[in-house]
Design a protein around this motif. Sequence first.
Motif, PDB file in Angstrom:
ATOM      1  N   ALA A   9       0.843  -1.196   0.000  1.00 41.28           N
ATOM      2  CA  ALA A   9       0.000   0.000   0.000  1.00 41.28           C
ATOM      3  C   ALA A   9       0.882   1.251   0.000  1.00 41.28           C
ATOM      4  CB  ALA A   9      -0.913  -0.001   1.221  1.00 41.28           C
ATOM      5  N   PRO A  10       0.553   2.263  -0.802  1.00 42.78           N
ATOM      6  CA  PRO A  10       1.386   3.480  -0.885  1.00 42.78           C
ATOM      7  C   PRO A  10       1.670   4.119   0.466  1.00 42.78           C
ATOM      8  CG  PRO A  10      -0.291   3.483  -2.593  1.00 42.78           C
ATOM      9  CD  PRO A  10      -0.621   2.320  -1.694  1.00 42.78           C
ATOM     10  N   GLU A  11       0.692   4.099   1.359  1.00 45.90           N
ATOM     11  CA  GLU A  11       0.897   4.730   2.667  1.00 45.90           C
ATOM     12  C   GLU A  11       1.837   3.926   3.569  1.00 45.90           C
ATOM     13  OE1 GLU A  11      -3.166   2.604   2.776  1.00 45.90           O
ATOM     14  OE2 GLU A  11      -1.918   3.722   1.361  1.00 45.90           O
ATOM     15  N   ASN A  12       2.195   2.707   3.146  1.00 46.03           N
ATOM     16  CA  ASN A  12       3.073   1.862   3.961  1.00 46.03           C
ATOM     17  C   ASN A  12       4.441   1.647   3.313  1.00 46.03           C
ATOM     18  OD1 ASN A  12       0.976   1.561   5.792  1.00 46.03           O
ATOM     19  ND2 ASN A  12       0.242  -0.342   4.877  1.00 46.03           N
ATOM     20  N   ILE A  13       4.711   2.356   2.230  1.00 45.31           N
ATOM     21  CA  ILE A  13       5.970   2.155   1.512  1.00 45.31           C
ATOM     22  C   ILE A  13       7.180   2.404   2.410  1.00 45.31           C
ATOM     23  CG2 ILE A  13       7.445   3.103  -0.309  1.00 45.31           C
ATOM     24  CD1 ILE A  13       5.319   1.160  -1.285  1.00 45.31           C
ATOM     25  N   ALA A  14       7.119   3.428   3.258  1.00 44.58           N
ATOM     26  CA  ALA A  14       8.261   3.739   4.137  1.00 44.58           C
ATOM     27  C   ALA A  14       8.591   2.559   5.034  1.00 44.58           C
ATOM     28  CB  ALA A  14       7.949   4.973   4.979  1.00 44.58           C
ATOM     29  N   PHE A  15       7.579   1.879   5.527  1.00 48.68           N
ATOM     30  CA  PHE A  15       7.794   0.743   6.419  1.00 48.68           C
ATOM     31  C   PHE A  15       8.324  -0.461   5.655  1.00 48.68           C
ATOM     32  CE2 PHE A  15       3.869   2.961   8.065  1.00 48.68           C
ATOM     33  CZ  PHE A  15       4.572   3.778   8.934  1.00 48.68           C
ATOM     34  N   SER A  16       7.803  -0.672   4.458  1.00 49.60           N
ATOM     35  CA  SER A  16       8.274  -1.782   3.627  1.00 49.60           C
ATOM     36  C   SER A  16       9.732  -1.573   3.219  1.00 49.60           C
ATOM     37  CB  SER A  16       7.394  -1.921   2.381  1.00 49.60           C
ATOM     38  OG  SER A  16       6.055  -2.192   2.736  1.00 49.60           O
ATOM     39  N   PHE A  90      11.006   0.475  13.343  1.00 54.98           N
ATOM     40  CA  PHE A  90      10.193   1.411  12.573  1.00 54.98           C
ATOM     41  C   PHE A  90       9.283   0.680  11.592  1.00 54.98           C
ATOM     42  CE2 PHE A  90       9.720   4.065   8.712  1.00 54.98           C
ATOM     43  CZ  PHE A  90       8.995   5.119   9.256  1.00 54.98           C
ATOM     44  N   GLY A  91       9.854  -0.258  10.851  1.00 51.19           N
ATOM     45  CA  GLY A  91       9.072  -0.984   9.861  1.00 51.19           C
ATOM     46  C   GLY A  91       7.972  -1.823  10.470  1.00 51.19           C
ATOM     47  N   LEU A  92       8.318  -2.590  11.502  1.00 51.98           N
ATOM     48  CA  LEU A  92       7.324  -3.459  12.123  1.00 51.98           C
ATOM     49  C   LEU A  92       6.241  -2.655  12.840  1.00 51.98           C
ATOM     50  CD1 LEU A  92       9.498  -6.369  13.560  1.00 51.98           C
ATOM     51  CD2 LEU A  92       8.036  -6.377  11.524  1.00 51.98           C
ATOM     52  N   THR A  93       6.655  -1.588  13.537  1.00 52.31           N
ATOM     53  CA  THR A  93       5.676  -0.753  14.233  1.00 52.31           C
ATOM     54  C   THR A  93       4.668  -0.164  13.258  1.00 52.31           C
ATOM     55  OG1 THR A  93       7.264  -0.181  15.968  1.00 52.31           O
ATOM     56  CG2 THR A  93       5.358   1.258  15.718  1.00 52.31           C
ATOM     57  N   GLY A  94       5.182   0.369  12.136  1.00 49.12           N
ATOM     58  CA  GLY A  94       4.292   0.972  11.148  1.00 49.12           C
ATOM     59  C   GLY A  94       3.347  -0.030  10.516  1.00 49.12           C
ATOM     60  N   ILE A  95       3.873  -1.195  10.147  1.00 49.73           N
ATOM     61  CA  ILE A  95       3.040  -2.215   9.508  1.00 49.73           C
ATOM     62  C   ILE A  95       1.975  -2.730  10.474  1.00 49.73           C
ATOM     63  CG2 ILE A  95       3.044  -4.578   8.619  1.00 49.73           C
ATOM     64  CD1 ILE A  95       3.944  -2.569   6.562  1.00 49.73           C
ATOM     65  N   VAL A  96       2.377  -2.995  11.712  1.00 53.57           N
ATOM     66  CA  VAL A  96       1.411  -3.479  12.704  1.00 53.57           C
ATOM     67  C   VAL A  96       0.363  -2.408  12.990  1.00 53.57           C
ATOM     68  CG1 VAL A  96       1.124  -4.185  15.114  1.00 53.57           C
ATOM     69  CG2 VAL A  96       3.000  -5.133  13.750  1.00 53.57           C
ATOM     70  N   VAL A 109      -4.266   4.906   7.723  1.00 59.34           N
ATOM     71  CA  VAL A 109      -4.131   6.353   7.775  1.00 59.34           C
ATOM     72  C   VAL A 109      -3.042   6.809   6.810  1.00 59.34           C
ATOM     73  CG1 VAL A 109      -4.911   6.483  10.156  1.00 59.34           C
ATOM     74  CG2 VAL A 109      -2.461   6.255   9.674  1.00 59.34           C
ATOM     75  N   ASN A 110      -2.945   8.113   6.624  1.00 56.01           N
ATOM     76  CA  ASN A 110      -1.928   8.722   5.780  1.00 56.01           C
ATOM     77  C   ASN A 110      -0.533   8.257   6.188  1.00 56.01           C
ATOM     78  OD1 ASN A 110       0.117  11.208   5.600  1.00 56.01           O
ATOM     79  ND2 ASN A 110      -1.283  11.276   3.841  1.00 56.01           N
ATOM     80  N   GLY A 111       0.325   8.022   5.184  1.00 63.92           N
ATOM     81  CA  GLY A 111       1.663   7.509   5.454  1.00 63.92           C
ATOM     82  C   GLY A 111       2.487   8.417   6.346  1.00 63.92           C
ATOM     83  N   PHE A 112       2.362   9.732   6.178  1.00 66.16           N
ATOM     84  CA  PHE A 112       3.126  10.671   7.008  1.00 66.16           C
ATOM     85  C   PHE A 112       2.707  10.560   8.467  1.00 66.16           C
ATOM     86  CE2 PHE A 112       3.554  14.858   9.011  1.00 66.16           C
ATOM     87  CZ  PHE A 112       4.927  15.058   8.872  1.00 66.16           C
TER      88      PHE A 112
END
Length: 222
Positions: A9-16, A90-96, A109-112
């Motif tokens: 998902a675009p909003e999760n790219i930073a975490f991926s 950071f990645g796991l926290t965001g994805i979860v 929610v929004n990626g930012f």
Amino acid sequence: MTVIELFLAPENIAFSVALGLVIAIGVLEGIGAVVGFALSGLLDSIFPEADIDLDAGDVGDSGAFGEFLSWLRFREVPVIVIMIAFLTAFGLTGIVFQGVLAAILGSTVNGFVASISSLLICLPVVRFFAGVLAKIMPKDETSAVKTDSFVGHSAKVVLGTMGRGNPAQIKLADQFGQDHYFMAEPDMDDASFNQGDDVIIVRKEQALFYVIANTKEFMTDD
């Protein structure tokens, strides 16, 4: 939303990307172990730019950024460990976080917004992890060595061909027997060094060392 859809998902790219970088670092470290290049040693030589005297609680002249790095316990544990811990947390926290929202609310929610929330959660986790690790790691692995003290020591060119304006990687060992990797250039404009050449560090400017040819009469290491 499936797991794959969540990661892409675009909003999760930073975490991926963060989790992908963890895998990439592991691959690079594995390759480096074979070819003689140490990503972890190179990172230790760069961060933080100003040497931190941990015993005195000094963060040098690096200002707020240096204080932040000190708070994250840089130099108490290898930089590569801090980086992997941060990227993983950071990645796991965001994805979860996004996954829970998708399961409860049906949307993310929004990626930012998600990134800021993840940072606020993961930074204290990284600091706590580094503090625990610093206590259990062997003392000679966590002793901070001021890189200015390496001036006058011998080193070896381990990667690249070195010329003025064309730095190459050098390796040297500190008094604890721990290897360090730095980028260096010849001190003389017309000098050049190849992989395997022995050199002497004569000065340092910020993160870059300057070297001359190492001859028997100039050997300084025990």
